[in-house]
Design a protein around this motif. Structure first.
Motif, PDB file in Angstrom:
ATOM      1  N   LEU A 123       0.856  -1.177   0.000  1.00 56.27           N
ATOM      2  CA  LEU A 123       0.000   0.000   0.000  1.00 56.27           C
ATOM      3  C   LEU A 123       0.897   1.232   0.000  1.00 56.27           C
ATOM      4  N   THR A 124       1.150   1.741  -1.187  1.00 58.93           N
ATOM      5  CA  THR A 124       2.009   2.910  -1.339  1.00 58.93           C
ATOM      6  C   THR A 124       1.216   4.178  -1.048  1.00 58.93           C
ATOM      7  N   THR A 125       1.920   5.284  -0.947  1.00 57.35           N
ATOM      8  CA  THR A 125       1.274   6.581  -0.741  1.00 57.35           C
ATOM      9  C   THR A 125       0.347   6.876  -1.913  1.00 57.35           C
ATOM     10  N   ALA A 127      -1.164   4.661  -3.945  1.00 57.85           N
ATOM     11  CA  ALA A 127      -2.321   3.759  -3.889  1.00 57.85           C
ATOM     12  C   ALA A 127      -3.289   4.208  -2.792  1.00 57.85           C
ATOM     13  N   ARG A 128      -2.752   4.588  -1.638  1.00 60.87           N
ATOM     14  CA  ARG A 128      -3.593   5.070  -0.536  1.00 60.87           C
ATOM     15  C   ARG A 128      -4.379   6.308  -0.974  1.00 60.87           C
ATOM     16  N   SER A 129      -3.702   7.225  -1.669  1.00 59.36           N
ATOM     17  CA  SER A 129      -4.374   8.441  -2.153  1.00 59.36           C
ATOM     18  C   SER A 129      -5.474   8.110  -3.148  1.00 59.36           C
ATOM     19  N   ILE A 131      -7.206   5.300  -3.355  1.00 52.03           N
ATOM     20  CA  ILE A 131      -8.344   4.694  -2.633  1.00 52.03           C
ATOM     21  C   ILE A 131      -9.121   5.771  -1.890  1.00 52.03           C
ATOM     22  N   ARG A 132      -8.419   6.643  -1.200  1.00 48.22           N
ATOM     23  CA  ARG A 132      -9.090   7.711  -0.453  1.00 48.22           C
ATOM     24  C   ARG A 132      -9.843   8.648  -1.404  1.00 48.22           C
TER      25      ARG A 132
END
Length: 137
Positions: A123-125, A127-129, A131-132
């Motif tokens: 879960l990279t930065t 990928a997290r962004s 998803i969010r």
């Protein structure tokens, strides 16, 4: 004494409120008695008793009741666990089995696995962004 001020054994858990809400949502398609029968309760009033917080939901009834309520059995299981021993029981279950994942979350995980060719992506930065961003956060 006002009806809502009566203390019940399991009335302070989340399950009675969830049941009340879900049964109300199902009302156009099924009666509470039909839901109780589909869940295998021999006494059709048992669902009303659980909904009122006067009795706990037996864990062995969770799968059938979830099917009758057309809801996620994992969520219903967690709510039933709360009635057994509160947060300590739920914590023990989570320590043993990990996070209980809903049916919808399983679908997300399966899609992530498929999209990544089953390579177990971190879960990279970025990928997290992404998803969010889907959820407007």
């Amino acid at each position: 004494m006002h009806k809502n001020s009566i203390s019940t054994a399991f009335g302070d858990t989340r399950l009675p409120k969830y049941l009340s809400h879900r049964i109300l949502e199902m009302k156009p398609r099924k009666t509470q008695s039909q839901i109780a029968a589909e869940a295998g309760f021999p006494n059709p009033n048992m669902l009303a008793i659980i909904k009122a917080g006067k009795a706990k939901l037996p864990l062995d009834r969770v799968p059938a009741l979830a099917k009758a309520l057309e809801c996620d059995p994992r969520l219903l299981f967690v709510l039933a666990l709360e009635q057994l021993g509160g947060s300590t029981t739920e914590t023990a279950i989570r320590q043993i089995f990990g996070t209980i994942v809903s049916e919808n979350e399983v679908a997300w995980l399966e899609e992530i696995r498929s999209a990544s060719d089953h390579k177990n992506p971190a879960l990279t930065t970025r990928a997290r962004s992404a998803i969010r961003g889907i959820f407007g956060k």
